[in-house]
Write a protein that holds these residues in place. Structure first.
Motif, PDB file in Angstrom:
ATOM      1  N   GLU A 149      -7.706   9.147   9.464  1.00  0.00           N
ATOM      2  CA  GLU A 149      -7.817   9.870   8.232  1.00  0.00           C
ATOM      3  C   GLU A 149      -6.537   8.931   7.556  1.00  0.00           C
ATOM      4  N   ALA A 150      -6.808   9.271   6.255  1.00  0.00           N
ATOM      5  CA  ALA A 150      -5.966   8.471   5.187  1.00  0.00           C
ATOM      6  C   ALA A 150      -4.424   9.176   5.288  1.00  0.00           C
ATOM      7  N   VAL A 151      -3.313   7.921   5.603  1.00  0.00           N
ATOM      8  CA  VAL A 151      -2.241   8.804   5.772  1.00  0.00           C
ATOM      9  C   VAL A 151      -1.311   7.769   4.715  1.00  0.00           C
ATOM     10  N   THR A 152      -0.021   8.387   4.465  1.00  0.00           N
ATOM     11  CA  THR A 152       0.979   7.724   3.652  1.00  0.00           C
ATOM     12  C   THR A 152       1.628   6.503   4.398  1.00  0.00           C
TER      13      THR A 152
ATOM     14  N   LEU B 160       0.836  -1.152  -0.021  1.00  0.00           N
ATOM     15  CA  LEU B 160       0.057   0.221   0.044  1.00  0.00           C
ATOM     16  C   LEU B 160       0.945   1.256   0.039  1.00  0.00           C
ATOM     17  N   GLU B 161       0.626   2.247  -0.708  1.00  0.00           N
ATOM     18  CA  GLU B 161       1.095   3.632  -0.709  1.00  0.00           C
ATOM     19  C   GLU B 161       0.521   4.439   0.303  1.00  0.00           C
ATOM     20  N   SER B 162      -0.911   4.324   0.414  1.00  0.00           N
ATOM     21  CA  SER B 162      -1.678   5.158   1.552  1.00  0.00           C
ATOM     22  C   SER B 162      -2.773   4.255   2.026  1.00  0.00           C
ATOM     23  N   LEU B 163      -3.147   4.533   3.277  1.00  0.00           N
ATOM     24  CA  LEU B 163      -4.114   3.429   3.889  1.00  0.00           C
ATOM     25  C   LEU B 163      -4.787   4.267   5.026  1.00  0.00           C
TER      26      LEU B 163
END
Length: 405
Positions: free
Chosen positions: A389-392, A362-365
């Motif tokens: 929240e979505a994070v890298t 995954l690049e972001s999650l």
């Protein structure tokens, strides 16, 4: 010890009786009495003969012959007869010194060769069992000296001889044997404890630890079965996963070893000093698998709980990693006891749901955390949850549990 003294007194008294009986039954020497009776009979017979001879006129000096007969009777009595009677030894004079000699020799020999000091030390050690057990079970129990460990083993064996149904005693003896690397004693003791309480988590873990040290494949398989049962019972103990991890590593099941060590990391959190050691173990296992270990392959999640949320410490905490768009199907997930919050857990490829789709891909999650109150993952009604929240990938994640289904 009281029983010993009673038994010893009985034996000594019996020995004294054996000495006394022959002395008490000894009959007096009747030789002198028989001689006197014989002389009297001879004297009377001779007097009768002299009277008959006198009546027949055969004897003229009858009185002289009677005097000679009396004198011959006196001459037949030994001169030392009276002295021998006076000097006769009394039976008590023989019996009492003999009894005293038996008593003195018996207890004197026991004092000299009977290991009295060892017996006294054994009694002292046995009475000190509670204190030694408490010291062993305390956090500083590893500081027991070799002498204290030997004393504790002796005291435990004594207690278990009289109380063979004491499962806690067998468990403690097994742990001491494990510390001393005495595999046979450890397995035997743990097995007895396990047979007495097969549902006890501590005993199951101890028995599995002992079986893992065996060179027998059957024993090791039984250990894996017991550890698997503990995992299914949600028994939270680092030693369970540590045993499973090292066993998997020894069997070259490196993915399983990584998974178990990753679970241990999640249980202790990054702030624990053992976290780095586990990371090195994971890197070593991954290298054995031919994987390149890089950064950003794990997700650190800090979980907080709102003030108005009440969580049962025995409930389950389910943490799942999803794609950044919030897809319901998680890429990776892990289950923990709630324990105390806030807390930090770490997920990596070992928690991936599908082998073909790694967490590290995954690049972001985004992360969701849920308190499962009924133990059924499929049901959510009434459970508290929260999401991030979505994070890298590689960035720390924070989740606040403040919502309810």
């Amino acid at each position: 010890m009281t029983l010993f003294w009673i038994a010893s007194i009985i034996l000594v008294v019996f020995s004294c009786v054996l000495i006394a009986l022959p002395v008490m039954r000894q009959k007096a020497n009747n030789d002198e009495a028989l001689r006197d009776e014989l002389n009297k009979a001879f004297y009377k017979d001779r007097l009768t003969e002299l009277e008959e001879e006198a009546e027949e006129g055969l004897v003229e000096n009858q009185q002289d012959l009677i005097d000679d007969l009396k004198q011959s009777l006196l001459d037949d009595i030994p001169a030392d007869s009276k002295n021998s009677q006076e000097n006769a030894i009394s039976p008590m004079a023989v019996m009492i010194p003999s009894m005293l000699l038996v008593v003195g020799l018996s207890y004197g020999m026991y004092y000299k060769f009977g290991a009295q000091q060892d017996v006294l030390q054994w009694q002292e050690v046995t009475s000190n069992l509670p204190a030694l057990s408490k010291k062993l079970m305390s956090p500083e129990g590893a500081q027991l000296s070799d002498d204290e460990m030997r004393d504790l083993t002796l005291a435990l064996r004594t207690r278990l001889h009289y109380e063979p149904e004491d499962s806690t005693g067998w468990l403690l003896l097994g742990r001491i044997a494990l510390a001393n690397r005495d595999v046979d004693t450890a397995i035997g003791s743990m097995k007895k404890a396990y047979n007495l309480e097969p549902e006890s988590n501590d005993i199951m873990l101890g028995y599995a630890q002992a079986l893992m040290l065996s060179q027998d494949d059957v024993d090791q398989e039984n250990a894996r079965r017991i550890l698997g049962n503990l995992v299914q019972k949600d028994y939270v103990d680092l030693r369970v996963f540590s045993l499973l991890a090292f066993d998997a590593f020894e069997r070259q099941d490196f993915p399983a070893a990584v998974r178990y060590w990753s679970i241990m990391q999640q249980m202790i959190g990054p702030e624990d000093s053992r976290y780095e050691m586990l990371s090195r173990s994971i890197e070593n296992a991954k290298k054995q698998m031919g994987q390149q270990v890089g950064s950003g392959q794990s997700v650190s999640v800090t979980i907080n709980i709102a003030d108005d949320v009440t969580a049962d410490p025995n409930a389950a905490l389910i943490v799942s990693v999803h794609t950044a768009d919030g897809s319901p199907m998680p890429v990776a997930a892990a289950r923990y006891p709630v324990g105390s919050l806030p807390r930090t857990v770490v997920l990596d490829d070992g928690n991936s749901m599908i082998a073909e789709r790694k967490l590290s891909s995954l690049e972001s999650l985004m992360v969701r955390a849920r308190i499962d109150s009924d133990g059924n993952v499929a049901t959510k009604e009434g459970d508290w949850f929260g999401e991030s929240e979505a994070v890298t990938m590689g960035e720390p994640v924070e989740v606040m549990i403040d919502k309810r289904y």
